[in-house]
Enzyme design. Structure first.
Site, PDB file in Angstrom:
ATOM      1  N   GLU A  81       0.841  -1.198   0.000  1.00  0.00           N
ATOM      2  CA  GLU A  81       0.000   0.000   0.000  1.00  0.00           C
ATOM      3  C   GLU A  81       0.878   1.250   0.000  1.00  0.00           C
ATOM      4  OE1 GLU A  81      -2.077   1.007   3.737  1.00  0.00           O
ATOM      5  OE2 GLU A  81      -1.423  -0.959   4.440  1.00  0.00           O
ATOM      6  N   CYS A 113      -3.524  -3.061   4.471  1.00  0.00           N
ATOM      7  CA  CYS A 113      -2.600  -4.058   5.019  1.00  0.00           C
ATOM      8  C   CYS A 113      -3.027  -5.489   4.696  1.00  0.00           C
ATOM      9  CB  CYS A 113      -2.490  -3.905   6.531  1.00  0.00           C
ATOM     10  SG  CYS A 113      -2.108  -2.226   7.016  1.00  0.00           S
ATOM     11  N   HIS A 235      -2.550  -9.248  12.344  1.00  0.00           N
ATOM     12  CA  HIS A 235      -1.945  -8.020  11.802  1.00  0.00           C
ATOM     13  C   HIS A 235      -1.610  -7.127  12.998  1.00  0.00           C
ATOM     14  CE1 HIS A 235      -1.175  -4.327   9.841  1.00  0.00           C
ATOM     15  NE2 HIS A 235      -2.298  -3.758  10.252  1.00  0.00           N
TER      16      HIS A 235
HETATM   17  N1  CAA Z   1       2.232   4.138  30.413  1.00  0.00           N
HETATM   18  C1  CAA Z   1       1.636   2.987  29.944  1.00  0.00           C
HETATM   19  N2  CAA Z   1       0.599   3.005  29.064  1.00  0.00           N
HETATM   20  C2  CAA Z   1       0.163   4.214  28.626  1.00  0.00           C
HETATM   21  C3  CAA Z   1       0.741   5.418  29.062  1.00  0.00           C
HETATM   22  C4  CAA Z   1       1.820   5.353  29.996  1.00  0.00           C
HETATM   23  N3  CAA Z   1       2.411   6.459  30.448  1.00  0.00           N
HETATM   24  N4  CAA Z   1       0.086   6.438  28.444  1.00  0.00           N
HETATM   25  C5  CAA Z   1      -0.852   5.885  27.650  1.00  0.00           C
HETATM   26  N5  CAA Z   1      -0.804   4.535  27.756  1.00  0.00           N
HETATM   27  C6  CAA Z   1      -1.621   3.545  27.048  1.00  0.00           C
HETATM   28  C7  CAA Z   1      -3.079   3.949  26.908  1.00  0.00           C
HETATM   29  O1  CAA Z   1      -3.832   3.574  28.049  1.00  0.00           O
HETATM   30  C8  CAA Z   1      -3.486   3.182  25.650  1.00  0.00           C
HETATM   31  O2  CAA Z   1      -3.715   1.834  25.976  1.00  0.00           O
HETATM   32  P1  CAA Z   1      -5.201   1.194  25.808  1.00  0.00           P
HETATM   33  O3  CAA Z   1      -5.620   1.453  24.389  1.00  0.00           O
HETATM   34  O4  CAA Z   1      -4.969  -0.250  26.074  1.00  0.00           O
HETATM   35  O5  CAA Z   1      -6.049   1.895  26.763  1.00  0.00           O
HETATM   36  C9  CAA Z   1      -2.207   3.186  24.814  1.00  0.00           C
HETATM   37  O6  CAA Z   1      -1.142   3.513  25.713  1.00  0.00           O
HETATM   38  C10 CAA Z   1      -2.221   4.233  23.698  1.00  0.00           C
HETATM   39  O7  CAA Z   1      -2.557   5.472  24.280  1.00  0.00           O
HETATM   40  P2  CAA Z   1      -3.553   6.478  23.553  1.00  0.00           P
HETATM   41  O8  CAA Z   1      -4.756   5.751  23.068  1.00  0.00           O
HETATM   42  O9  CAA Z   1      -3.730   7.672  24.389  1.00  0.00           O
HETATM   43  O10 CAA Z   1      -2.605   6.842  22.290  1.00  0.00           O
HETATM   44  P3  CAA Z   1      -2.847   7.784  21.088  1.00  0.00           P
HETATM   45  O11 CAA Z   1      -4.197   8.386  21.085  1.00  0.00           O
HETATM   46  O12 CAA Z   1      -1.682   8.694  21.032  1.00  0.00           O
HETATM   47  O13 CAA Z   1      -2.772   6.826  19.814  1.00  0.00           O
HETATM   48  C11 CAA Z   1      -3.301   5.100  18.302  1.00  0.00           C
HETATM   49  C12 CAA Z   1      -2.956   5.436  19.743  1.00  0.00           C
HETATM   50  C13 CAA Z   1      -4.713   5.578  17.986  1.00  0.00           C
HETATM   51  C14 CAA Z   1      -3.228   3.596  18.099  1.00  0.00           C
HETATM   52  C15 CAA Z   1      -2.285   5.793  17.368  1.00  0.00           C
HETATM   53  O14 CAA Z   1      -1.029   5.253  17.544  1.00  0.00           O
HETATM   54  C16 CAA Z   1      -2.649   5.704  15.899  1.00  0.00           C
HETATM   55  O15 CAA Z   1      -3.406   6.518  15.371  1.00  0.00           O
HETATM   56  N6  CAA Z   1      -2.039   4.736  15.181  1.00  0.00           N
HETATM   57  C17 CAA Z   1      -2.251   4.543  13.759  1.00  0.00           C
HETATM   58  C18 CAA Z   1      -3.513   3.783  13.470  1.00  0.00           C
HETATM   59  C19 CAA Z   1      -3.469   2.364  13.924  1.00  0.00           C
HETATM   60  O16 CAA Z   1      -2.418   1.775  14.066  1.00  0.00           O
HETATM   61  N7  CAA Z   1      -4.648   1.764  14.101  1.00  0.00           N
HETATM   62  C20 CAA Z   1      -4.736   0.370  14.438  1.00  0.00           C
HETATM   63  C21 CAA Z   1      -5.938  -0.331  13.857  1.00  0.00           C
HETATM   64  S1  CAA Z   1      -6.015   0.000  12.071  1.00  0.00           S
HETATM   65  C22 CAA Z   1      -4.983  -1.145  11.350  1.00  0.00           C
HETATM   66  O17 CAA Z   1      -4.649  -2.109  11.950  1.00  0.00           O
HETATM   67  C23 CAA Z   1      -4.515  -0.879   9.943  1.00  0.00           C
HETATM   68  C24 CAA Z   1      -3.161  -0.277  10.020  1.00  0.00           C
HETATM   69  O18 CAA Z   1      -2.178  -0.992   9.949  1.00  0.00           O
HETATM   70  C25 CAA Z   1      -3.052   1.164  10.186  1.00  0.00           C
END
Ligand code: CAA
Length: 389
Positions: A81, A113, A235
């Site tokens: 992709e 993916c 994945h």
């Molecule tokens: N210590 C330990 N854990 C902590 C922490 C700390 N200090 N601070 C936060 N965390 C934890 C949170 O509790 C959360 O865990 P849970 O989801 O289990 O509750 C985790 O860390 C992530 O924290 P946030 O949700 O606050 O993080 P974020 O909003 O910055 O972003 C995300 C997380 C949305 C996955 C982001 O990384 C993102 O947008 N990623 C890209 C999209 C993605 O990967 N999506 C996955 C599904 S889509 C897919 O699979 C296709 C693909 O390949 C993209």
């Protein structure tokens, strides 16, 4: 007896550089535990200027061709992709770099993916038609999000090459598959952008919805019971997602959610993804590589695969590990590909991230950086020129 078809060889390649999440956290002020424990990522592969999906793909596939020869390879399917051209299949560059025979069919597949799995199923169909044919399936991607965006910490890059054949040495891929498609804008990349757009929360719930959908279809078609599967290759956009997905599946199937049981199913599948980052189409097969390379003997065991591609399409299927598979693994080479990466600081990462090739079609020699076997030598007349290093 039914013809066994599946993965005969599997080889992984990644990039020249690596950025650790400790470095990223020190720059943006995040708690590094959010990355390491929260999303389960420790570092991300970063391509050098002269690396891309083609150079990684050729590096992953070359050892397979060296071991088995090219005589029986009649088809190359390249899943990605992060394509480098809207028309020409990236696999043709790989076909040329590896000196594959001209009597070969080459094509590129896309569905976020997921398309590595579409490529695998396409390959199995071809081998069914002619059991003497081997198909080279390559999944290769560079995952790139905007600087400072939530997705940034989930970037990565890698290629997995697999030789699909009858009487495979590693994993027999089984029927049935469970399928699921839903029209969701959870993650996408319009043609005018080189970084992906994502609705993070939506993407996680879309993924979990696809886990349910594929499992329902898989079960209705007479697939294994959950208990019959020894490990699950999901994945892994980030490795914690595999844990979330498996917890969700256990819940959906009405099992008590016991963390030791989840760890037993997932822990051996994350070793490569947690240091490479999201490699999109390659990710689920990197999970398989890690499982085969690092777990104890899995001979005769059935493994579940959940392949998810945003947008979204997903497939659940199973494979059985072939007794004697350990003699055919490339665990040392995989470890070496990961360990040889050069650590870069934040400034260098930023420079690489913001670099864009000129679009005027003029001559542009690309700096020599990679120490891998193939490189992008330059651009000229709107053409990409690849060469062995
Ligand atoms: N210590 C330990 N854990 C902590 C922490 C700390 N200090 N601070 C936060 N965390 C934890 C949170 O509790 C959360 O865990 P849970 O989801 O289990 O509750 C985790 O860390 C992530 O924290 P946030 O949700 O606050 O993080 P974020 O909003 O910055 O972003 C995300 C997380 C949305 C996955 C982001 O990384 C993102 O947008 N990623 C890209 C999209 C993605 O990967 N999506 C996955 C599904 S889509 C897919 O699979 C296709 C693909 O390949 C993209």
């Amino acid at each position: 007896a039914e013809l066994a078809i599946g993965i005969h060889d599997l080889s992984v390649a990644t990039t020249q550089y690596v950025l650790t999440h400790a470095t990223l956290a020190a720059h943006n002020g995040s708690d590094v535990a959010k990355y390491q424990r929260g999303i389960g990522q420790r570092s991300m592969s970063v391509p050098a200027a002269d690396e891309d999906i083609v150079t990684m793909a050729a590096a992953a596939a070359a050892p397979i061709v060296a071991r088995h020869g090219a005589e029986r390879i009649r088809t190359v399917v390249f899943a990605t992709e992060s394509s480098v051209d809207q028309a020409k299949a990236a696999g043709i560059h790989v076909h040329s770099l590896l000196g594959l025979p001209s009597a070969t069919r080459v094509v590129e597949l896309k569905q976020a993916c997921y398309s590595g799995t579409a490529a695998l199923q396409f390959a199995i169909g071809l081998v069914h038609r002619d059991r003497t044919e081997q198909v080279l399936v390559i999944a290769s991607d560079v995952s790139k999000y905007d600087l400072g965006s939530p997705g940034e910490a989930t970037q990565g890059a890698a290629a997995v090459a697999m030789l699909i054949s009858a009487d495979p040495a590693l994993v027999r891929i089984e029927d049935p598959s469970g399928m699921f498609t839903a029209d969701i804008m959870d993650f996408w990349r319009p043609n005018y952008r080189n970084t992906a757009l994502v609705d993070g929360r939506e993407s996680i719930s879309a993924y979990l919805q696809a886990v349910e959908g594929t499992w329902k279809d898989y079960t209705e078609r007479g697939g294994h019971k959950l208990d019959e599967l020894s490990a699950f290759c999901y994945h892994q956009p980030f490795t914690k997602m595999a844990y979330k997905a498996h917890r969700h599946l256990l819940n959906y199937c009405g099992y008590e959610v016991d963390e030791a049981r989840i760890n037993g199913a997932i822990a051996n599948t994350t070793a490569y993804n947690e240091v490479i980052g999201n490699s999109y189409t390659a990710s689920v097969y990197l999970a398989l590589a890690a499982l085969l390379d690092t777990a104890g003997d899995l001979s005769g065991k059935a493994i579940g695969f959940l392949s998810y591609g945003s947008g979204s399409v997903a497939e659940f299927f199973a494979g059985t590990v072939v007794p004697g598979y350990r003699a055919h693994l490339r665990a040392d080479a995989h470890r070496e590909a990961i360990d040889r990466r050069e650590d870069i600081d934040y400034a260098r990462y930023r420079e690489i991230h913001t670099h864009a090739f000129p679009v005027d079609g003029g001559d542009y020699p690309v700096p020599r950086e990679t120490t891998g076997p193939y490189r992008l030598a330059g651009l000229s007349g709107h053409k990409r020129i690849y060469e062995p290093r």
